[in-house]
Design a protein around this motif. Structure first.
Motif, PDB file in Angstrom:
ATOM      1  N   CYS A  95       0.674  -1.290  -0.173  1.00 20.64           N
ATOM      2  CA  CYS A  95      -0.163  -0.100   0.049  1.00 20.64           C
ATOM      3  C   CYS A  95       1.046   1.192   0.021  1.00 20.64           C
ATOM      4  N   VAL A  96       0.631   2.256  -0.942  1.00 20.97           N
ATOM      5  CA  VAL A  96       1.174   3.553  -0.791  1.00 20.97           C
ATOM      6  C   VAL A  96       0.272   4.651  -0.764  1.00 20.97           C
ATOM      7  N   TRP A  97       0.400   5.569   0.103  1.00 21.96           N
ATOM      8  CA  TRP A  97      -0.605   6.697   0.388  1.00 21.96           C
ATOM      9  C   TRP A  97       0.314   8.186  -0.210  1.00 21.96           C
ATOM     10  N   LEU A  98      -0.938   8.791  -0.719  1.00 22.38           N
ATOM     11  CA  LEU A  98      -0.562  10.149  -1.278  1.00 22.38           C
ATOM     12  C   LEU A  98      -1.524  10.995  -1.212  1.00 22.38           C
ATOM     13  N   ALA A  99      -1.516  12.311  -1.038  1.00 21.06           N
ATOM     14  CA  ALA A  99      -2.475  13.191  -1.153  1.00 21.06           C
ATOM     15  C   ALA A  99      -2.064  14.026  -2.392  1.00 21.06           C
ATOM     16  N   MET A 100      -3.130  14.348  -3.148  1.00 24.67           N
ATOM     17  CA  MET A 100      -3.002  15.481  -4.147  1.00 24.67           C
ATOM     18  C   MET A 100      -4.180  16.590  -4.373  1.00 24.67           C
ATOM     19  N   ASP A 101      -3.950  17.515  -5.307  1.00 21.54           N
ATOM     20  CA  ASP A 101      -4.809  18.412  -5.237  1.00 21.54           C
ATOM     21  C   ASP A 101      -5.724  18.210  -6.612  1.00 21.54           C
ATOM     22  N   SER A 102      -5.793  17.126  -7.266  1.00 17.62           N
ATOM     23  CA  SER A 102      -6.513  16.837  -8.259  1.00 17.62           C
ATOM     24  C   SER A 102      -6.811  15.585  -8.467  1.00 17.62           C
ATOM     25  N   GLU A 103      -7.801  15.262  -9.176  1.00 21.79           N
ATOM     26  CA  GLU A 103      -8.360  13.736  -9.449  1.00 21.79           C
ATOM     27  C   GLU A 103      -7.350  13.144 -10.439  1.00 21.79           C
ATOM     28  N   GLN A 104      -6.808  12.087 -10.107  1.00 21.36           N
ATOM     29  CA  GLN A 104      -5.964  11.500 -11.439  1.00 21.36           C
ATOM     30  C   GLN A 104      -6.396   9.875 -11.162  1.00 21.36           C
ATOM     31  N   GLU A 105      -5.990   9.284 -12.439  1.00 18.10           N
ATOM     32  CA  GLU A 105      -5.960   7.776 -12.575  1.00 18.10           C
ATOM     33  C   GLU A 105      -4.417   7.403 -12.554  1.00 18.10           C
ATOM     34  N   LEU A 106      -4.489   6.716 -11.311  1.00 15.48           N
ATOM     35  CA  LEU A 106      -3.057   6.427 -11.032  1.00 15.48           C
ATOM     36  C   LEU A 106      -2.772   4.879 -10.842  1.00 15.48           C
ATOM     37  N   ARG A 134      -9.385   6.144  -3.729  1.00 16.43           N
ATOM     38  CA  ARG A 134      -9.018   7.580  -4.029  1.00 16.43           C
ATOM     39  C   ARG A 134     -10.507   8.155  -3.668  1.00 16.43           C
ATOM     40  N   PHE A 135     -10.259   9.079  -2.545  1.00 12.92           N
ATOM     41  CA  PHE A 135     -11.591   9.767  -2.008  1.00 12.92           C
ATOM     42  C   PHE A 135     -11.203  11.531  -2.204  1.00 12.92           C
ATOM     43  N   LYS A 136     -12.161  12.104  -2.530  1.00 10.02           N
ATOM     44  CA  LYS A 136     -12.259  13.516  -2.493  1.00 10.02           C
ATOM     45  C   LYS A 136     -12.836  13.978  -1.161  1.00 10.02           C
ATOM     46  N   LEU A 137     -11.742  14.806  -0.497  1.00  6.80           N
ATOM     47  CA  LEU A 137     -12.237  15.396   0.962  1.00  6.80           C
ATOM     48  C   LEU A 137     -12.375  16.920   0.833  1.00  6.80           C
ATOM     49  N   GLY A 138     -12.062  17.693  -0.256  1.00  6.78           N
ATOM     50  CA  GLY A 138     -12.232  19.110  -0.472  1.00  6.78           C
ATOM     51  C   GLY A 138     -12.040  19.353  -1.827  1.00  6.78           C
ATOM     52  N   GLN A 139     -12.159  20.532  -2.130  1.00 10.44           N
ATOM     53  CA  GLN A 139     -12.124  21.158  -3.742  1.00 10.44           C
ATOM     54  C   GLN A 139     -10.897  20.775  -4.098  1.00 10.44           C
ATOM     55  N   ARG A 140      -9.686  20.911  -3.288  1.00  5.82           N
ATOM     56  CA  ARG A 140      -8.399  20.587  -3.796  1.00  5.82           C
ATOM     57  C   ARG A 140      -7.745  19.546  -2.696  1.00  5.82           C
ATOM     58  N   LEU A 141      -8.452  18.507  -2.734  1.00  7.01           N
ATOM     59  CA  LEU A 141      -7.785  17.506  -1.551  1.00  7.01           C
ATOM     60  C   LEU A 141      -8.349  16.426  -1.937  1.00  7.01           C
ATOM     61  N   TYR A 142      -7.356  15.417  -2.502  1.00  6.54           N
ATOM     62  CA  TYR A 142      -7.760  14.010  -2.888  1.00  6.54           C
ATOM     63  C   TYR A 142      -6.882  12.988  -2.095  1.00  6.54           C
ATOM     64  N   VAL A 143      -7.455  12.328  -1.373  1.00  4.93           N
ATOM     65  CA  VAL A 143      -6.262  11.146  -0.909  1.00  4.93           C
ATOM     66  C   VAL A 143      -6.440   9.868  -1.356  1.00  4.93           C
ATOM     67  N   TYR A 144      -5.305   9.218  -1.620  1.00  2.00           N
ATOM     68  CA  TYR A 144      -5.186   8.011  -2.248  1.00  2.00           C
ATOM     69  C   TYR A 144      -4.524   7.062  -1.508  1.00  2.00           C
ATOM     70  N   ILE A 192       4.827   5.230  -9.557  1.00  2.00           N
ATOM     71  CA  ILE A 192       3.537   5.544 -10.006  1.00  2.00           C
ATOM     72  C   ILE A 192       3.273   6.207 -11.217  1.00  2.00           C
ATOM     73  N   LEU A 193       2.251   5.583 -11.628  1.00  2.71           N
ATOM     74  CA  LEU A 193       2.153   6.209 -13.053  1.00  2.71           C
ATOM     75  C   LEU A 193       0.686   6.744 -13.444  1.00  2.71           C
ATOM     76  N   ASP A 194       0.507   7.711 -14.420  1.00  7.18           N
ATOM     77  CA  ASP A 194      -0.810   8.178 -14.618  1.00  7.18           C
ATOM     78  C   ASP A 194      -1.352   7.410 -15.658  1.00  7.18           C
ATOM     79  N   SER A 195      -2.536   7.980 -15.925  1.00 10.44           N
ATOM     80  CA  SER A 195      -3.280   7.405 -17.180  1.00 10.44           C
ATOM     81  C   SER A 195      -2.606   7.396 -18.421  1.00 10.44           C
ATOM     82  N   GLN A 196      -1.725   8.210 -18.670  1.00 14.16           N
ATOM     83  CA  GLN A 196      -0.905   8.285 -20.144  1.00 14.16           C
ATOM     84  C   GLN A 196       0.367   7.413 -19.811  1.00 14.16           C
ATOM     85  N   GLY A 197       0.542   6.920 -18.662  1.00 18.24           N
ATOM     86  CA  GLY A 197       1.875   5.951 -18.685  1.00 18.24           C
ATOM     87  C   GLY A 197       2.972   6.764 -18.144  1.00 18.24           C
ATOM     88  N   LYS A 198       2.764   8.122 -17.886  1.00 19.18           N
ATOM     89  CA  LYS A 198       3.708   9.071 -17.385  1.00 19.18           C
ATOM     90  C   LYS A 198       4.154   8.800 -16.019  1.00 19.18           C
TER      91      LYS A 198
END
Length: 669
Positions: free
Chosen positions: A20-31, A57-67, A90-96
């Motif tokens: 398990c790997v946790w992170l918080a981001m300011d946007s919704e992404q496909e990881l 992945r859960f949205k907990l604010g306008q700019r807070l997403y926890v994964y 960790i890769l995004d939906s484009q493989g980056k």
């Protein structure tokens, strides 16, 4: 992708079955999380499942997403290899890919973070009580980063995991310049000013940011919150503020800058006496110093499996210290919501990663819907408070060898009297402990292994520093006697102040030692000894802001059969990471330990008509020193040999303290 990260990545639950790997981001992404073999990065060992992303992945604010990305083995054996160095990416939906090197999250030029799943524990780190302005020196947790930097690729030297045993944040004791930043970041994360419920005679608390720095203690009092912290002038109130605090202490990925000195914030603060200004200036400097090593903490947490359990300051000082405290806060609209916000943030930033299976969909849905609603909804708010307060899955276990059980001794307490010290574990918590032990034994049996020396995380020491604990017990005994005098009882009843003096004493003395309620203590120890049949164990603790190592035993007779048994154990206490005791507390500790016998025993030998028990323990001397108790900020390290604990070290900047652990041999009682 790297610019969207608010905190993390943090390596969390790491077993042969799941990483398990946790992170918080300011946007919704496909990881996507991938696990690679370190010596052959073309060999993919596991991957997260796309269909699980909605529950990862859960949205907990306008700019807070926890994964919490969860990778499962993809090889034919359906297990991750043990004692093998691995990477994750960790890769995004484009493989980056997330550029870990650019984020300074790797060691010695490695492309990805590095970790392993041990077959048997070789070395674990533990610590508690990390307050940004708690000390002028370096954060002791940074010492662990130095260890990994030196030994990251050496399985015989690198620590296997990190246990944070309480007070990862100080929600009730926040330095003014830090709160100045946190309350602004809270607005950024949530997108709006949170409205908190209030006492019926007071208007709602909105906007929160209009309260002057240092002025929140008076607001809590006006709104009858029921909270009892003595340092509540800058208490965190909203979920956004709790979230911002976690983002800061977990590595501050976007490098939020706190005000550099007191002059920058003094006009925003309530008036303070002239003789206190230097203290406030020192606190601000301490926070700046704390921020200088946050990049090391972030790198550390990315490269070592980390588990966390709360203590009181993660929520508020004295949390559930008595039954009356619980009732006061639970029936206060403001107090109840503050605790709910603290627990929701604990789930999102700490608890979730310990074991995702501990949190049911109803509880998660109550939290996430509360922070994504468009307008106020009393039904939604009631469910949010109820589900956070009544959740009983905060404790967790890890099927390592030896196994680890982290006990929740905060939310599952049992009062005998609403004003007296409580049982730290109620009967349901003790049953939970037995269930976890049964599961661990079953797992070990299937693997054909033995599980001697289970490690029990008890946030406060089970075998504490007896001189202080005895003093507290005597004071409470005297107060209890006086308060039970008929004329005192009548006076308190007449003014509707029942238990006033005892409640004040329990709060003032911080009477939360296990032995403060002997019935609760013996229930716990008898559960280990007679129901779980544990004969040897390690208690791992923090909380007290000084450190020591103890060896001892508990013996008792079974109330049903009369058979006597004995539990031999170690008490390893490392506290604090960054919150040293005051000068006066240091003097008291040093004076006491010079004059007392390091060996202590207590029992109920006089109760011939009842089941008898005895606790005996000794403070171990440190190697090469006369001193047994230390007040310096430190990180604990426990080392094993073939599953048996052999050494406990307090890692102190440039001055480590070592304790050799004598073998525990069960002897006749």
């Amino acid at each position: 992708m790297i610019t969207s990260i608010l905190a993390g990545p943090i390596l969390r639950r790491t077993t042969q079955n799941r990483i398990c790997v946790w992170l918080a981001m300011d946007s919704e992404q496909e990881l996507v999380l991938e696990i690679l073999e370190a010596n052959n990065q073309n060999k993919r060992l596991g991957v997260s499942q796309a269909d699980e992303l909605l529950v990862s992945r859960f949205k907990l604010g306008q700019r807070l997403y926890v994964y919490l990305l969860q990778a499962y083995p993809s090889n034919g054996n359906n297990v991750f290899p043990i004692n093998t160095l691995c990477h994750y990416r960790i890769l995004d939906s484009q493989g980056k890919e997330l550029d870990f090197k650019a984020a300074k999250l790797t060691y010695e030029g490695l492309e990805y973070p590095i970790f392993h799943v041990p077959s048997t524990l070789h070395s674990i780190l533990h610590g508690s009580c990390r307050k940004p302005h708690g000390d002028a020196g370096e954060d002791a947790l940074a010492i662990a980063d130095g260890l990994l930097e030196q030994h990251h690729s050496d399985l015989t030297q690198r620590p296997d995991l990190l246990l944070l045993t309480g007070d990862q944040i100080y929600a009730d004791d926040v330095e003014a310049s830090l709160l100045d930043v946190l309350r602004e970041k809270a607005l950024y994360l949530t997108g709006s000013s949170e409205i908190l419920p209030s006492d019926y005679t007071q208007p709602p608390l909105n906007p929160i940011n209009e309260i002057k720095l240092g002025g929140r203690a008076e607001v809590l009092k006006q709104h009858q919150s029921g909270l009892s912290s003595d340092e509540a002038g800058n208490h965190l109130l909203t979920f956004g503020e709790f979230a911002a605090m976690y983002l800061f202490v977990f590595g501050n990925a976007q490098t939020w800058q706190t005000p550099p000195n007191w002059e920058a914030i003094k006009d925003k603060h309530i008036q303070i006496p002239e003789d206190k200004i230097q203290d406030y200036q020192n606190y601000t400097k301490s926070v700046v110093k704390f921020g200088e090593t946050l990049w090391k903490i972030r790198r550390l947490l990315a490269n070592i499996p980390t588990y966390m359990i709360f203590d009181d300051h993660d929520v508020t000082d004295d949390w559930n210290i008595t039954g009356h405290w619980y009732d006061k806060v639970r029936t206060s609209q403001l107090g109840r919501r503050m605790v709910s916000n603290a627990l929701a943030s604990y789930w999102a930033f700490q608890g979730w990663g310990n074991d995702p299976d501990n949190f049911d969909a109803d509880m998660i849905q109550a939290v996430t819907s509360h922070f994504n609603r468009i307008s106020s909804d009393p039904v939604d708010e009631e469910r949010y408070d109820l589900m956070t307060w009544k959740h009983r899955g905060w404790g967790f276990s890890i099927a390592t060898i030896p196994p680890i059980i982290a006990m929740d001794s905060r939310t599952q307490r049992q009062p005998d009297n609403p004003y007296y010290p409580v049982h730290l574990l109620d009967r349901y918590a003790l049953d939970w402990l037995r269930v976890e032990w049964s599961k661990l034994k079953n797992t070990a049996s299937e693997a054909g292994t033995n599980i001697d020396y289970p490690i029990l995380i008890a946030t406060t020491p089970v075998m504490g520093f007896s001189p202080l604990e005895r003093l507290v017990q005597v004071i409470l005994l005297i107060i209890g006697y006086v308060e039970n005098l008929p004329w005192i009882r009548a006076l308190e009843t007449a003014f509707n102040k029942q238990g006033l003096v005892m409640e004040w004493a329990v709060d003032f003395l911080d009477a939360e030692a296990w032995t403060a309620n002997l019935a609760g203590f013996t229930d716990f120890m008898d559960t280990l000894l007679h129901k779980m049949h544990v004969e040897k164990c390690v208690f791992l603790s923090g909380d007290v802001h000084y450190s020591f190592t103890t060896s001892g035993f508990y013996s008792s007779s079974n109330g049903y059969t009369g058979n006597k048994k004995r539990l031999d154990c170690y008490q390893l206490t490392s506290s604090s990471l960054r919150n040293e005791p005051s000068v006066s507390q240091r003097k008291i500790l040093n004076t006491i330990q010079k004059k007392i016998n390091p060996k202590t025993s207590i029992s109920n030998w006089w109760r011939f008509y009842a089941s008898q028990w005895r606790l005996e323990h000794s403070l171990l001397p440190s190697i090469g020193r006369k001193q047994r108790v230390f007040e310096d900020c430190n990180l604990g390290q426990l080392q094993f040999e073939q599953g048996q604990p052999i050494k406990h070290t307090l890692l102190i900047a440039g001055n480590n303290v070592e304790y050799q652990l004598p073998p525990l041999i069960n002897r006749p009682t």
